[in-house]
Design a protein around this motif. Sequence first.
Motif, PDB file in Angstrom:
ATOM      1  N   MET A  23       2.078  44.654  33.146  1.00 33.43           N
ATOM      2  CA  MET A  23       1.780  43.928  34.385  1.00 33.43           C
ATOM      3  C   MET A  23       1.142  44.849  35.421  1.00 33.43           C
ATOM      4  SD  MET A  23       2.225  40.841  33.811  1.00 33.43           S
ATOM      5  CE  MET A  23       1.823  40.259  35.437  1.00 33.43           C
ATOM      6  N   CYS A  24       1.577  46.110  35.429  1.00 40.08           N
ATOM      7  CA  CYS A  24       0.953  47.094  36.330  1.00 40.08           C
ATOM      8  C   CYS A  24      -0.522  47.237  35.992  1.00 40.08           C
ATOM      9  CB  CYS A  24       1.653  48.445  36.211  1.00 40.08           C
ATOM     10  SG  CYS A  24       3.352  48.458  36.790  1.00 40.08           S
ATOM     11  N   HIS A  25      -0.807  47.336  34.702  1.00 37.50           N
ATOM     12  CA  HIS A  25      -2.196  47.469  34.258  1.00 37.50           C
ATOM     13  C   HIS A  25      -3.001  46.228  34.665  1.00 37.50           C
ATOM     14  CE1 HIS A  25      -5.619  48.610  31.822  1.00 37.50           C
ATOM     15  NE2 HIS A  25      -5.610  47.390  31.327  1.00 37.50           N
ATOM     16  N   SER A  26      -2.414  45.054  34.515  1.00 31.96           N
ATOM     17  CA  SER A  26      -3.107  43.811  34.873  1.00 31.96           C
ATOM     18  C   SER A  26      -3.421  43.754  36.364  1.00 31.96           C
ATOM     19  CB  SER A  26      -2.260  42.598  34.490  1.00 31.96           C
ATOM     20  OG  SER A  26      -2.074  42.570  33.105  1.00 31.96           O
ATOM     21  N   ILE A  27      -2.480  44.163  37.193  1.00 29.37           N
ATOM     22  CA  ILE A  27      -2.697  44.150  38.645  1.00 29.37           C
ATOM     23  C   ILE A  27      -3.767  45.175  39.030  1.00 29.37           C
ATOM     24  CG2 ILE A  27      -1.623  44.590  40.897  1.00 29.37           C
ATOM     25  CD1 ILE A  27      -0.881  41.871  39.554  1.00 29.37           C
ATOM     26  N   MET A  28      -3.717  46.355  38.431  1.00 30.96           N
ATOM     27  CA  MET A  28      -4.761  47.352  38.708  1.00 30.96           C
ATOM     28  C   MET A  28      -6.123  46.801  38.312  1.00 30.96           C
ATOM     29  SD  MET A  28      -3.054  51.053  37.767  1.00 30.96           S
ATOM     30  CE  MET A  28      -3.001  50.721  36.024  1.00 30.96           C
ATOM     31  N   ASP A  33     -11.502  44.599  39.490  1.00 30.77           N
ATOM     32  CA  ASP A  33     -12.438  43.483  39.323  1.00 30.77           C
ATOM     33  C   ASP A  33     -12.854  42.881  40.662  1.00 30.77           C
ATOM     34  OD1 ASP A  33     -12.350  43.859  36.591  1.00 30.77           O
ATOM     35  OD2 ASP A  33     -11.069  42.110  36.195  1.00 30.77           O
ATOM     36  N   LEU A  34     -11.984  42.954  41.660  1.00 34.82           N
ATOM     37  CA  LEU A  34     -12.314  42.455  42.992  1.00 34.82           C
ATOM     38  C   LEU A  34     -13.136  43.465  43.795  1.00 34.82           C
ATOM     39  CD1 LEU A  34      -8.934  40.753  43.978  1.00 34.82           C
ATOM     40  CD2 LEU A  34     -11.098  39.618  43.434  1.00 34.82           C
ATOM     41  N   GLY A  35     -13.341  44.662  43.253  1.00 26.08           N
ATOM     42  CA  GLY A  35     -14.151  45.671  43.924  1.00 26.08           C
ATOM     43  C   GLY A  35     -13.354  46.695  44.709  1.00 26.08           C
ATOM     44  N   ALA A  36     -12.035  46.648  44.611  1.00 29.76           N
ATOM     45  CA  ALA A  36     -11.185  47.604  45.331  1.00 29.76           C
ATOM     46  C   ALA A  36     -10.922  48.826  44.453  1.00 29.76           C
ATOM     47  CB  ALA A  36      -9.864  46.950  45.712  1.00 29.76           C
ATOM     48  N   SER A  37     -10.667  49.932  45.095  1.00 34.59           N
ATOM     49  CA  SER A  37     -10.274  51.169  44.407  1.00 34.59           C
ATOM     50  C   SER A  37      -8.931  51.616  44.979  1.00 34.59           C
ATOM     51  CB  SER A  37     -11.328  52.261  44.612  1.00 34.59           C
ATOM     52  OG  SER A  37     -12.534  51.892  44.028  1.00 34.59           O
ATOM     53  N   PRO A  38      -7.857  50.985  44.512  1.00 34.27           N
ATOM     54  CA  PRO A  38      -6.556  51.305  45.087  1.00 34.27           C
ATOM     55  C   PRO A  38      -6.076  52.697  44.694  1.00 34.27           C
ATOM     56  CG  PRO A  38      -6.284  49.914  43.167  1.00 34.27           C
ATOM     57  CD  PRO A  38      -7.767  50.019  43.427  1.00 34.27           C
ATOM     58  N   ALA A  39      -5.267  53.284  45.547  1.00 37.24           N
ATOM     59  CA  ALA A  39      -4.581  54.528  45.178  1.00 37.24           C
ATOM     60  C   ALA A  39      -3.463  54.125  44.218  1.00 37.24           C
ATOM     61  CB  ALA A  39      -4.004  55.201  46.415  1.00 37.24           C
ATOM     62  N   GLY A  60      13.338  46.694  48.946  1.00 40.54           N
ATOM     63  CA  GLY A  60      13.502  45.351  48.404  1.00 40.54           C
ATOM     64  C   GLY A  60      12.592  45.026  47.247  1.00 40.54           C
ATOM     65  N   CYS A  61      11.908  46.007  46.714  1.00 39.59           N
ATOM     66  CA  CYS A  61      11.021  45.783  45.578  1.00 39.59           C
ATOM     67  C   CYS A  61      11.863  45.586  44.317  1.00 39.59           C
ATOM     68  CB  CYS A  61      10.079  46.967  45.375  1.00 39.59           C
ATOM     69  SG  CYS A  61       9.083  47.358  46.802  1.00 39.59           S
ATOM     70  N   ASN A  62      11.785  44.391  43.760  1.00 40.51           N
ATOM     71  CA  ASN A  62      12.522  44.098  42.544  1.00 40.51           C
ATOM     72  C   ASN A  62      11.690  43.160  41.696  1.00 40.51           C
ATOM     73  OD1 ASN A  62      14.518  43.898  40.631  1.00 40.51           O
ATOM     74  ND2 ASN A  62      15.698  42.387  41.769  1.00 40.51           N
ATOM     75  N   PRO A  63      11.103  43.607  40.614  1.00 41.92           N
ATOM     76  CA  PRO A  63      11.205  44.940  40.027  1.00 41.92           C
ATOM     77  C   PRO A  63      10.478  45.973  40.885  1.00 41.92           C
ATOM     78  CG  PRO A  63       9.549  43.665  38.867  1.00 41.92           C
ATOM     79  CD  PRO A  63      10.186  42.736  39.866  1.00 41.92           C
ATOM     80  N   THR A  64      10.766  47.246  40.615  1.00 41.88           N
ATOM     81  CA  THR A  64      10.180  48.296  41.455  1.00 41.88           C
ATOM     82  C   THR A  64       8.687  48.458  41.227  1.00 41.88           C
ATOM     83  OG1 THR A  64      10.845  49.980  39.842  1.00 41.88           O
ATOM     84  CG2 THR A  64      12.300  49.617  41.715  1.00 41.88           C
ATOM     85  N   VAL A  65       8.189  48.145  40.039  1.00 41.33           N
ATOM     86  CA  VAL A  65       6.753  48.232  39.770  1.00 41.33           C
ATOM     87  C   VAL A  65       6.281  46.962  39.065  1.00 41.33           C
ATOM     88  CG1 VAL A  65       6.632  50.737  39.687  1.00 41.33           C
ATOM     89  CG2 VAL A  65       7.099  49.489  37.584  1.00 41.33           C
ATOM     90  N   PRO A  66       5.065  46.523  39.284  1.00 36.11           N
ATOM     91  CA  PRO A  66       4.158  47.077  40.266  1.00 36.11           C
ATOM     92  C   PRO A  66       4.576  46.693  41.687  1.00 36.11           C
ATOM     93  CG  PRO A  66       3.183  45.127  39.269  1.00 36.11           C
ATOM     94  CD  PRO A  66       4.479  45.384  38.560  1.00 36.11           C
ATOM     95  N   ALA A  67       4.396  47.617  42.585  1.00 37.31           N
ATOM     96  CA  ALA A  67       4.637  47.372  44.007  1.00 37.31           C
ATOM     97  C   ALA A  67       3.309  47.578  44.720  1.00 37.31           C
ATOM     98  CB  ALA A  67       5.697  48.315  44.553  1.00 37.31           C
ATOM     99  N   ALA A  78       3.916  41.734  40.964  1.00 35.03           N
ATOM    100  CA  ALA A  78       2.839  41.081  40.221  1.00 35.03           C
ATOM    101  C   ALA A  78       2.760  39.589  40.513  1.00 35.03           C
ATOM    102  CB  ALA A  78       3.018  41.328  38.723  1.00 35.03           C
ATOM    103  N   LYS A  79       3.893  38.890  40.485  1.00 37.76           N
ATOM    104  CA  LYS A  79       3.836  37.433  40.699  1.00 37.76           C
ATOM    105  C   LYS A  79       3.353  37.090  42.105  1.00 37.76           C
ATOM    106  CE  LYS A  79       8.576  36.785  42.083  1.00 37.76           C
ATOM    107  NZ  LYS A  79       9.629  35.859  42.223  1.00 37.76           N
ATOM    108  N   ASP A  80       3.724  37.909  43.090  1.00 46.28           N
ATOM    109  CA  ASP A  80       3.272  37.666  44.460  1.00 46.28           C
ATOM    110  C   ASP A  80       1.766  37.884  44.581  1.00 46.28           C
ATOM    111  OD1 ASP A  80       6.001  37.295  45.439  1.00 46.28           O
ATOM    112  OD2 ASP A  80       6.201  39.463  45.185  1.00 46.28           O
ATOM    113  N   VAL A  81       1.292  38.966  43.979  1.00 44.79           N
ATOM    114  CA  VAL A  81      -0.139  39.293  44.037  1.00 44.79           C
ATOM    115  C   VAL A  81      -0.960  38.232  43.318  1.00 44.79           C
ATOM    116  CG1 VAL A  81      -1.883  40.972  43.323  1.00 44.79           C
ATOM    117  CG2 VAL A  81       0.265  41.755  44.337  1.00 44.79           C
TER     118      VAL A  81
END
Length: 102
Positions: A23-28, A33-39, A60-67, A78-81
């Motif tokens: 899921m972390c990979h999917s969010i990255m 794909d949106l043109g962002a280069s996140p840290a 309050g991050c649960n799960p802790t990643v991806p955050a 991930a679900k929020d994003v």
Amino acid sequence: MDIVRDLASKNAAVIFTNSSCCMCHSIMRLFYDLGASPAIHEVDRDVNGRQMEWALRSLGCNPTVPAVFIGGRYVGSAKDVLSLHLDGTLKRMLKDAKAIWF
């Protein structure tokens, strides 16, 4: 908690991940794909990773990643994003934080 807030405030978009998390990979990938280069901060590979995980939990991050943080503010997991992306809000948030320009 200070380490996470400090890292989150240094870039327009910041994602705390785990190198083996699909899921972390999917969010990255979505951000790229949106043109962002996140840290990207991989908590399983970073020297301060354990401290980051505890700080994320205390925020309050649960799960802790991806955050995901945009403009220094915690956006969610991930679900929020994905929800923000589906309703068009994510792109606007990235524009407002100057993570993307178009």
